[in-house]
Scaffold this active site. Structure first.
Site, PDB file in Angstrom:
ATOM      1  N   CYS A  67       0.809  -1.215   0.000  1.00  0.00           N
ATOM      2  CA  CYS A  67       0.000   0.000   0.000  1.00  0.00           C
ATOM      3  C   CYS A  67       0.843   1.265   0.000  1.00  0.00           C
ATOM      4  O   CYS A  67       0.401   2.299  -0.521  1.00  0.00           O
ATOM      5  CB  CYS A  67      -0.993  -0.004   1.160  1.00  0.00           C
ATOM      6  SG  CYS A  67      -0.285   0.243   2.804  1.00  0.00           S
ATOM      7  N   ASP A  68       2.066   1.227   0.549  1.00  0.00           N
ATOM      8  CA  ASP A  68       2.943   2.402   0.538  1.00  0.00           C
ATOM      9  C   ASP A  68       3.176   2.904  -0.888  1.00  0.00           C
ATOM     10  O   ASP A  68       3.366   4.102  -1.118  1.00  0.00           O
ATOM     11  CB  ASP A  68       4.316   2.103   1.129  1.00  0.00           C
ATOM     12  CG  ASP A  68       4.330   1.163   2.303  1.00  0.00           C
ATOM     13  OD1 ASP A  68       3.361   0.411   2.492  1.00  0.00           O
ATOM     14  OD2 ASP A  68       5.336   1.145   3.024  1.00  0.00           O
ATOM     15  N   ALA A  69       3.181   1.966  -1.828  1.00  0.00           N
ATOM     16  CA  ALA A  69       3.459   2.316  -3.218  1.00  0.00           C
ATOM     17  C   ALA A  69       2.454   3.317  -3.769  1.00  0.00           C
ATOM     18  O   ALA A  69       2.756   4.048  -4.726  1.00  0.00           O
ATOM     19  CB  ALA A  69       3.465   1.057  -4.087  1.00  0.00           C
ATOM     20  N   LEU A  70       1.263   3.380  -3.167  1.00  0.00           N
ATOM     21  CA  LEU A  70       0.233   4.289  -3.665  1.00  0.00           C
ATOM     22  C   LEU A  70       0.541   5.749  -3.344  1.00  0.00           C
ATOM     23  O   LEU A  70      -0.091   6.652  -3.898  1.00  0.00           O
ATOM     24  CB  LEU A  70      -1.133   3.893  -3.113  1.00  0.00           C
ATOM     25  CG  LEU A  70      -1.618   2.498  -3.537  1.00  0.00           C
ATOM     26  CD1 LEU A  70      -2.990   2.202  -2.947  1.00  0.00           C
ATOM     27  CD2 LEU A  70      -1.642   2.350  -5.058  1.00  0.00           C
ATOM     28  N   PHE A  71       1.491   5.974  -2.463  1.00  0.00           N
ATOM     29  CA  PHE A  71       2.024   7.328  -2.274  1.00  0.00           C
ATOM     30  C   PHE A  71       3.199   7.586  -3.209  1.00  0.00           C
ATOM     31  O   PHE A  71       3.385   8.700  -3.691  1.00  0.00           O
ATOM     32  CB  PHE A  71       2.482   7.527  -0.831  1.00  0.00           C
ATOM     33  CG  PHE A  71       3.109   8.874  -0.573  1.00  0.00           C
ATOM     34  CD1 PHE A  71       2.320   9.961  -0.254  1.00  0.00           C
ATOM     35  CD2 PHE A  71       4.483   9.054  -0.659  1.00  0.00           C
ATOM     36  CE1 PHE A  71       2.894  11.216  -0.024  1.00  0.00           C
ATOM     37  CE2 PHE A  71       5.065  10.295  -0.433  1.00  0.00           C
ATOM     38  CZ  PHE A  71       4.266  11.379  -0.109  1.00  0.00           C
TER      39      PHE A  71
END
Length: 369
Positions: free
Chosen positions: A158-162
């Site tokens: 989910c970090d990748a969505l930033f």
């Protein structure tokens, strides 16, 4: 747009009836300057943090917001000059791994600097990287596995969505080329379909947490992980005009996630490392709190969130964050690099926490008007 009920506001009682704004512009600028200066005076050593990696990228994004404010309000170009020097010494190149979301995160800064200075050298390497990825998309699996680089080619955590989607949103805005938004939409929605829990309205960090449980039996939802997603949604919404046909999905998701997370604020004003089991991680956690305060403040400023309900939550969060700033400007209680909730102590700091603190501070500065 659907309306979501903010669950949990009543728990904090009459505090939530106030809607005054207690922070002055001078006070906000003062604490941001102190935190920014401390970070510039205490750079993290390589190789843990080289110029182009994702922790630094998160710092730069917040530092750029602060740098523009400092230039506009105080004619102080110290921070802009620092950012430009970093870009020049690296030839405006993204980091090394072509597909990895973390390694294009720094391009958010480069695109913002290009828009400010209109120097094509700042943009060309990012265009080259993004164009290659769009033409040769990875179809790797979503089951992230340690040591298997193929599972890091898509936005499988989910970090990748930033880190990555805002780059494509910015390129879409800068160039008008729809290939960037089409790519972003496809990949973002694939991650959303895989990692978003429709019952809890929260994002798993990655698939390895689907069946894990906290000590209290609740599902594992990492505070900073969901903060990353909210922060990334804000960066996307900043790029998509109100009438853009691509906007409704992201605005709806932002409202849904922001509403859920707002109701998980603790009585001390912080959000903790574990969103659903804060008792197991009782220490404050500023990296998730900074991103969440930033995102909620943006929503209030833009009219996406009800001011009467959400302004007190933002204010309480900012007061909590101020309590984590040492007299010399060091931001404490920042969970270290990881993928799930961990214990946090006051002496812990990290550059991404500082970046998000500056993002939040700049949004509160907008409120002060």
């Amino acid at each position: 747009m659907k309306k979501y009920i903010l669950v949990g506001i009543w728990l904090l009682g009459p505090f939530y009836m106030q809607a005054d704004f207690p922070f002055g512009k001078s006070e906000l600028k003062g604490v941001m300057r102190k935190v920014a200066d401390w970070q510039l005076e205490h750079p993290h050593p390589a190789p843990e943090h080289d110029d182009l990696n994702w922790p630094q990228a998160a710092l730069y994004i917040g530092m750029f917001d602060w740098a523009e404010l400092a230039e506009q309000e105080d004619q102080d170009d110290t921070y802009l000059n620092w950012l430009v020097r970093m870009g020049r010494r690296n030839g405006w190149q993204p980091d090394k791994r072509f597909y990895h979301a973390d390694d294009i995160a720094v391009s958010q800064l480069f695109i913002d600097l290009y828009r400010k200075y209109k120097d094509e050298a700042m943009l060309i390497p990012t265009l080259a990287r993004a164009d290659w990825i769009v033409r040769h998309p990875s179809w790797g699996p979503f089951q992230l596995k340690e040591g298997d680089l193929k599972t890091l080619e898509r936005w499988t955590w989910c970090d990748a969505l930033f880190m990555a989607p805002p780059v494509y949103a910015k390129l879409y805005r800068v160039t008008g080329d729809k290939k960037y938004i089409r790519f972003m939409n496809r990949e973002y929605k694939a991650t959303y379909d895989y990692l978003f829990d429709q019952q809890e309205n929260l994002f798993y960090r990655d698939w390895r947490y689907f069946d894990k449980r906290e000590a209290n039996g609740r599902k594992v939802f990492w505070g900073r992980g969901n903060g990353w997603v909210l922060g990334g949604l804000v960066e996307i919404l900043k790029e998509l005009p109100a009438g853009d046909k691509n906007r409704p999905f992201y605005e709806e998701l932002y409202t849904r996630l922001a509403t859920r997370v707002a109701g998980l604020q603790q009585a001390d004003g912080f959000w903790h490392a574990s969103l659903l089991d804060p008792a197991s991680y009782p220490s404050p956690e500023t990296s998730c709190t900074t991103f969440i305060v930033y995102a909620l403040a943006y929503g209030v400023n833009e009219g996406l969130l009800d001011r009467m309900l959400y302004l007190p939550i933002v204010q309480n969060g900012w007061k909590a964050l101020l309590s984590a700033v040492d007299p010399d400007g060091k931001l404490g209680y920042v969970q270290q690099i990881g993928a799930d909730p961990k214990k946090v102590t006051r002496d812990m700091t990290e550059v991404y926490g500082v970046g998000a603190f500056l993002m939040a501070g700049c949004e509160l500065y907008r409120m002060a008007d």
